[in-house]
Design an enzyme around this catalytic site. Structure first.
Site, PDB file in Angstrom:
ATOM      1  N   GLY A  54      -3.350 -26.473  -8.810  1.00 28.41           N
ATOM      2  CA  GLY A  54      -3.291 -25.078  -8.353  1.00 28.41           C
ATOM      3  C   GLY A  54      -4.024 -24.178  -9.336  1.00 28.41           C
TER       4      GLY A  54
ATOM      5  N   ASP B 100       3.350 -21.032 -12.826  1.00 30.00           N
ATOM      6  CA  ASP B 100       4.780 -21.360 -12.731  1.00 30.00           C
ATOM      7  C   ASP B 100       5.525 -21.397 -14.072  1.00 30.00           C
ATOM      8  OD1 ASP B 100       4.353 -21.675  -9.997  1.00 30.00           O
ATOM      9  OD2 ASP B 100       3.820 -23.783 -10.239  1.00 30.00           O
TER      10      ASP B 100
ATOM     11  N   LYS C  45      24.657   2.844  -3.964  1.00 26.36           N
ATOM     12  CA  LYS C  45      23.307   2.296  -4.136  1.00 26.36           C
ATOM     13  C   LYS C  45      22.549   2.362  -2.825  1.00 26.36           C
ATOM     14  CE  LYS C  45      22.032  -0.956  -7.009  1.00 26.36           C
ATOM     15  NZ  LYS C  45      21.998  -1.959  -8.062  1.00 26.36           N
TER      16      LYS C  45
ATOM     17  N   ASP D 234       5.949 -23.833 -16.033  1.00 24.14           N
ATOM     18  CA  ASP D 234       6.877 -24.968 -15.969  1.00 24.14           C
ATOM     19  C   ASP D 234       6.395 -26.192 -16.748  1.00 24.14           C
ATOM     20  OD1 ASP D 234       4.741 -25.594 -14.373  1.00 24.14           O
ATOM     21  OD2 ASP D 234       5.906 -26.294 -12.668  1.00 24.14           O
TER      22      ASP D 234
ATOM     23  N   ARG E 247      -7.250 -30.972  -5.449  1.00 26.22           N
ATOM     24  CA  ARG E 247      -6.229 -32.004  -5.593  1.00 26.22           C
ATOM     25  C   ARG E 247      -6.912 -33.309  -5.204  1.00 26.22           C
ATOM     26  NH1 ARG E 247      -2.469 -27.566  -4.580  1.00 26.22           N
ATOM     27  NH2 ARG E 247      -1.364 -27.442  -6.549  1.00 26.22           N
TER      28      ARG E 247
ATOM     29  N   ASP F 227       1.257 -29.633 -14.503  1.00 25.57           N
ATOM     30  CA  ASP F 227       1.756 -30.929 -14.979  1.00 25.57           C
ATOM     31  C   ASP F 227       1.143 -32.112 -14.238  1.00 25.57           C
ATOM     32  OD1 ASP F 227       3.199 -30.360 -12.722  1.00 25.57           O
ATOM     33  OD2 ASP F 227       5.107 -31.102 -13.507  1.00 25.57           O
TER      34      ASP F 227
ATOM     35  N   ARG G 223       7.501 -23.192  -7.843  1.00 18.75           N
ATOM     36  CA  ARG G 223       7.833 -24.607  -7.571  1.00 18.75           C
ATOM     37  C   ARG G 223       9.292 -24.873  -7.956  1.00 18.75           C
ATOM     38  NH1 ARG G 223       2.943 -28.679  -8.636  1.00 18.75           N
ATOM     39  NH2 ARG G 223       3.503 -28.354 -10.789  1.00 18.75           N
TER      40      ARG G 223
ATOM     41  N   THR H  72      -1.120 -22.655 -15.220  1.00 17.07           N
ATOM     42  CA  THR H  72      -0.335 -22.574 -13.985  1.00 17.07           C
ATOM     43  C   THR H  72       0.480 -21.289 -14.020  1.00 17.07           C
ATOM     44  OG1 THR H  72       1.573 -23.472 -12.799  1.00 17.07           O
ATOM     45  CG2 THR H  72       1.378 -24.124 -15.077  1.00 17.07           C
TER      46      THR H  72
HETATM   47  P1  ADP Z   1      -0.984 -29.173 -10.944  1.00 14.96           P
HETATM   48  O1  ADP Z   1      -1.906 -29.682 -11.999  1.00 14.96           O
HETATM   49  O2  ADP Z   1      -1.187 -27.712 -10.651  1.00 14.96           O
HETATM   50  O3  ADP Z   1       0.460 -29.540 -11.235  1.00 14.96           O
HETATM   51  P2  ADP Z   1      -1.077 -31.282  -8.910  1.00 14.96           P
HETATM   52  O4  ADP Z   1       0.306 -31.740  -9.141  1.00 14.96           O
HETATM   53  O5  ADP Z   1      -1.555 -31.173  -7.504  1.00 14.96           O
HETATM   54  O6  ADP Z   1      -1.383 -29.865  -9.557  1.00 14.96           O
HETATM   55  O7  ADP Z   1      -2.054 -32.290  -9.678  1.00 14.96           O
HETATM   56  C1  ADP Z   1      -3.444 -32.061  -9.699  1.00 14.96           C
HETATM   57  C2  ADP Z   1      -4.186 -33.375  -9.672  1.00 14.96           C
HETATM   58  O8  ADP Z   1      -3.872 -34.145 -10.842  1.00 14.96           O
HETATM   59  C3  ADP Z   1      -3.830 -34.314  -8.534  1.00 14.96           C
HETATM   60  O9  ADP Z   1      -4.482 -33.977  -7.329  1.00 14.96           O
HETATM   61  C4  ADP Z   1      -4.337 -35.643  -9.080  1.00 14.96           C
HETATM   62  O10 ADP Z   1      -5.738 -35.734  -8.955  1.00 14.96           O
HETATM   63  C5  ADP Z   1      -3.995 -35.522 -10.565  1.00 14.96           C
HETATM   64  N1  ADP Z   1      -2.711 -36.232 -10.813  1.00 14.96           N
HETATM   65  C6  ADP Z   1      -1.472 -35.837 -10.486  1.00 14.96           C
HETATM   66  N2  ADP Z   1      -0.555 -36.768 -10.806  1.00 14.96           N
HETATM   67  C7  ADP Z   1      -1.234 -37.797 -11.363  1.00 14.96           C
HETATM   68  C8  ADP Z   1      -0.868 -39.072 -11.908  1.00 14.96           C
HETATM   69  N3  ADP Z   1       0.411 -39.477 -11.931  1.00 14.96           N
HETATM   70  N4  ADP Z   1      -1.845 -39.867 -12.404  1.00 14.96           N
HETATM   71  C9  ADP Z   1      -3.137 -39.457 -12.380  1.00 14.96           C
HETATM   72  N5  ADP Z   1      -3.546 -38.285 -11.870  1.00 14.96           N
HETATM   73  C10 ADP Z   1      -2.628 -37.454 -11.373  1.00 14.96           C
END
Ligand code: ADP
Length: 319
Positions: free
Chosen positions: A11, A127, A213, A129, A72, A103, A171, A125
């Site tokens: 994101g 968030d 209020k 988080d 993604r 993450d 999230r 991000t």
């Molecule tokens: P964000 O980074 O905002 O949390 P996502 O959770 O969609 O967003 O993760 C972004 C991209 O990171 C995913 O589309 C994928 O390409 C990669 N990714 C996520 N999880 C894994 C994983 N366990 N191993 C390798 N690449 C990952």
């Protein structure tokens, strides 16, 4: 290292651009070449890689989104996808990679690190988080967007003596809801880290009305339930008629605040320092207003924790 890469993934968040700018300028300042990877891990696999110059990151410090685009990429979750990425990096002579994202993106960086390729994670991000840092790039801007919306909704809520339910992003984390609720003076803040007691909320609304209020604002973090779901439950429990506002993606856009620009500059620069020192497998973050770095594998094993003192304070101030 003499050649490094940078990508944004997952994101988007306001402040990714100043982070990219910091990576590029800091690296060039130290005579290191920088390559931009366009479209996150998707662009890495397909080789959308271009050398960035000082001017490539001109005029972006104030822009939301990310000039490198983001995506993604399910394929990157597989070892084959990761290998393809490493091959592209090696083919371009790139020796280390800065990954700006949330993450999920960190998990991608961890996977590369575990396959022997040095990566540094930069927390981008809205968030807030990511474990291991007190702040993420984009959180402050998103908060200010929420506050702006909340102040406007408050005007109409007061005029019509209405109760508003405002759904915000985050999230599984309640940070946006909590900080925005505190800064915007919401009467009730619902966060996923805590359950909610409808009887207690109804009582609070009634008491507020009794003491004259004119309005009530309830913030619901998306990790709790949808705003309309909560409004429905409230109506069933109390017959209170509410209006629902889902702020949605406006929270992800806009010009980064000064705080986010400074944060992005500090964190992006530290990521480059780490790679120059040959340190991969790290993530950068903030602790007590100092830039820190830590093991990305360990960080992902930890869980982000919300500031419980602030939860308590928000309750004390919204009586
Ligand atoms: P964000 O980074 O905002 O949390 P996502 O959770 O969609 O967003 O993760 C972004 C991209 O990171 C995913 O589309 C994928 O390409 C990669 N990714 C996520 N999880 C894994 C994983 N366990 N191993 C390798 N690449 C990952």
């Amino acid at each position: 290292m003499k050649k490094i890469g940078v990508l944004t993934s997952g994101g988007d968040s306001p402040g990714m651009n100043p982070a990219i700018r910091a990576v590029v300028r800091k690296a060039i300042y130290h005579n290191v070449e920088v390559y931009g990877i366009y479209g996150g891990y998707t662009g890495l696999i397909s080789g959308k890689i271009k050398k960035l110059e000082l001017g490539s990151v001109g005029d972006i410090i104030h822009r939301g989104g990310t000039m490198l685009q983001t995506a993604r990429c399910p394929e990157f979750k597989t070892p084959e996808g990761q290998q393809k990425g490493i091959e592209q990096l090696k083919a371009h002579g790139i020796e280390g990679l800065v990954v700006i994202g949330g993450d999920g993106s960190y998990r991608g960086a961890r996977a590369l690190t575990q396959q022997g390729y040095p990566c540094v994670g930069v927390p981008g991000t809205i968030d807030n988080d990511i474990p291991g840092t007190e702040l993420t790039i984009g959180f402050d801007t998103a908060l200010n967007t929420v506050i702006d919306a909340l102040d406007k909704i408050r005007d109409t809520a007061t005029s019509h003596e209405r109760t508003f339910v405002i759904e915000v992003m985050g999230r599984d984390a309640g940070d946006i809801a909590l900080y925005a609720g505190l800064a915007g003076g919401a009467e009730t803040i619902l966060i996923p880290e805590e359950g909610f007691d409808m009887a207690e909320i109804a009582e609070r609304l009634r008491k507020g009305q009794e003491r004259g209020k004119k309005h009530s604002i309830i913030i619901v973090a998306e990790g709790v339930c949808s705003g309309s779901e909560f409004a429905q439950q409230l109506k069933e429990a109390t017959n209170f008629d509410t209006r629902v506002s889902v702020l949605g993606h406006i929270q992800r856009g806009g010009s980064p605040t000064a705080a986010d620009r400074v944060l992005a500059s500090r964190l992006g620069a530290r990521a480059v320092e780490l790679l120059i020192d040959g340190k991969g497998g790290r993530a950068v973050g903030m602790e007590s207003n100092r830039v820190v770095d830590y093991d990305i594998v360990e960080a992902l094993e930890r869980k982000h924790v919300l500031d419980l003192d602030l939860v308590k304070l928000s309750k004390e101030l919204s009586i």
